[in-house]
Design an enzyme around this catalytic site. Structure first.
Site, short mmCIF file in Angstrom:
data_model
loop_
_atom_site.label_atom_id
_atom_site.label_comp_id
_atom_site.label_asym_id
_atom_site.label_seq_id
_atom_site.Cartn_x
_atom_site.Cartn_y
_atom_site.Cartn_z
N PRO A 5 -31.65 -18.67 43.66
CG PRO A 5 -33.16 -17.78 45.17
CD PRO A 5 -32.96 -18.93 44.22
CD GLU A 6 -25.96 -19.11 41.46
OE1 GLU A 6 -24.73 -19.06 41.58
OE2 GLU A 6 -26.53 -19.15 40.36
CE LYS A 60 -26.68 -23.43 44.88
NZ LYS A 60 -27.18 -23.89 43.58
NE ARG A 163 -8.75 -35.57 31.81
CZ ARG A 163 -8.02 -34.66 31.17
NH1 ARG A 163 -7.06 -34.01 31.80
NH2 ARG A 163 -8.27 -34.38 29.90
NE ARG A 266 -28.73 -26.69 35.36
CZ ARG A 266 -28.55 -27.97 35.68
NH1 ARG A 266 -27.69 -28.70 35.00
NH2 ARG A 266 -29.21 -28.54 36.65
#
Ligand SMILES: [Zn+2]
Length: 291
Positions: A5-6, A60, A163, A266
């Site tokens: 959950p974000e 979160k 970068r 992921r």
């Protein structure tokens, strides 16, 4: 894979608990999986008899203010909060395959369960005197929906990241709070940026586009999530996502096929036409994102 959950889902949970739990007194807390409890002083039993005075979100994390003590919850990938109008009086049986980790009872018989499915345990609960005692909260970067988070602030953050690839920068909680794997894909799609673009390499026009995409994407998701019952939030998140978790489906903007880059644990999704000039991204670059 909808994942952690974000910001939008946790914000919705905080507002849901503000309506349901604030003003009620904690009757009892049952801990069914002791491993989720990351602190021992003050003890979780000290919440009993105290009034819930606030429910807010930090990144979160969900922060329940219980008369000056804080019950802080990080749901992680398989954790969830289930609201119950009526909690059973009998204490839960610990162990086994029961996904119940912690059960909170309020004085009117209602309350919530924290559950965690599967074997990857990440659900974490803290009882602290100030939220900043939680290491994950102490190192949080700025809140992306706060008025102080201007395009100039974002430009500074991107310059400092050097970068590092933009996808990894956006989901680094110490850089920006609350954005994870799903909403970073969504934001980059809206901003028409490659997930592997170096952060400091964005033009000022691209920084503005990214800033607008962050605000619009998160505000839209918050708008759709707030007011929903806790149990409906995951389904709503899935419906609202345009590219994340949609490998092989048509991009809603241009109709190209949504592509994927896989990691060990992921994956990210993007639209080649909208984001990478039609190029397919190779998996081998991914090790750099895992930081
Ligand atoms: Zn597209």
């Amino acid at each position: 894979m909808i994942g952690v959950p974000e910001l939008p889902e946790v914000e919705a949970l905080a507002r849901f608990l503000t309506e349901r739990a604030v003003g009620r007194v904690v009757a009892r807390v049952d801990v069914a999986a002791i491993s989720v409890l990351k602190t021992y002083d003050p003890p979780v039993t000290s919440l009993g008899g105290l009034e819930v005075t606030g429910a807010t979100r930090r990144g979160k994390f969900l922060d329940l203010d219980v008369s000056g003590l804080h019950l802080v919850i990080h749901l992680a990938r398989a954790g969830w909060l289930r609201w119950k109008e009526s909690q059973p009086a009998v204490p839960p049986r610990p162990g086994g395959k029961n996904p119940l980790a912690l059960r909170l009872h309020l004085d009117d018989g209602s309350g919530f369960d924290l559950t965690e499915a599967g074997t990857k345990k990440g659900l974490a609960v803290y009882v602290v005197r100030t939220p900043e005692e939680v290491p994950g909260i102490a190192r949080l970067g700025p809140e992306p929906l706060a008025p102080e988070f201007t395009a100039d602030v974002l430009a500074g953050i991107l310059q400092s990241a050097g970068r590092a690839q933009i996808k990894g920068v956006l989901r680094d909680q110490s850089v920006v709070a609350g954005i994870g794997n799903a909403y970073s894909d969504e934001v980059l799609h809206v901003a028409r940026l490659s997930p592997f673009k170096p952060a400091s390499g964005l033009t000022s026009e691209e920084v503005l586009r990214l800033h607008t995409a962050i605000e619009e994407t998160l505000e839209d998701a918050v708008r759709r999530s707030v007011g929903l019952a806790a149990g409906d939030l995951k389904a709503e998140k899935k419906v609202g996502l345009r590219v994340h978790g949609r490998t092989g489906e048509p991009c809603p903007v241009c109709g190209d096929t949504v592509a994927e880059v896989s990691f060990a644990d992921r994956s990210l999704q993007y639209c080649p036409t909208c984001q990478t000039g039609g190029q397919k991204l190779a998996d081998r670059r991914l090790s750099k994102l895992l930081r």
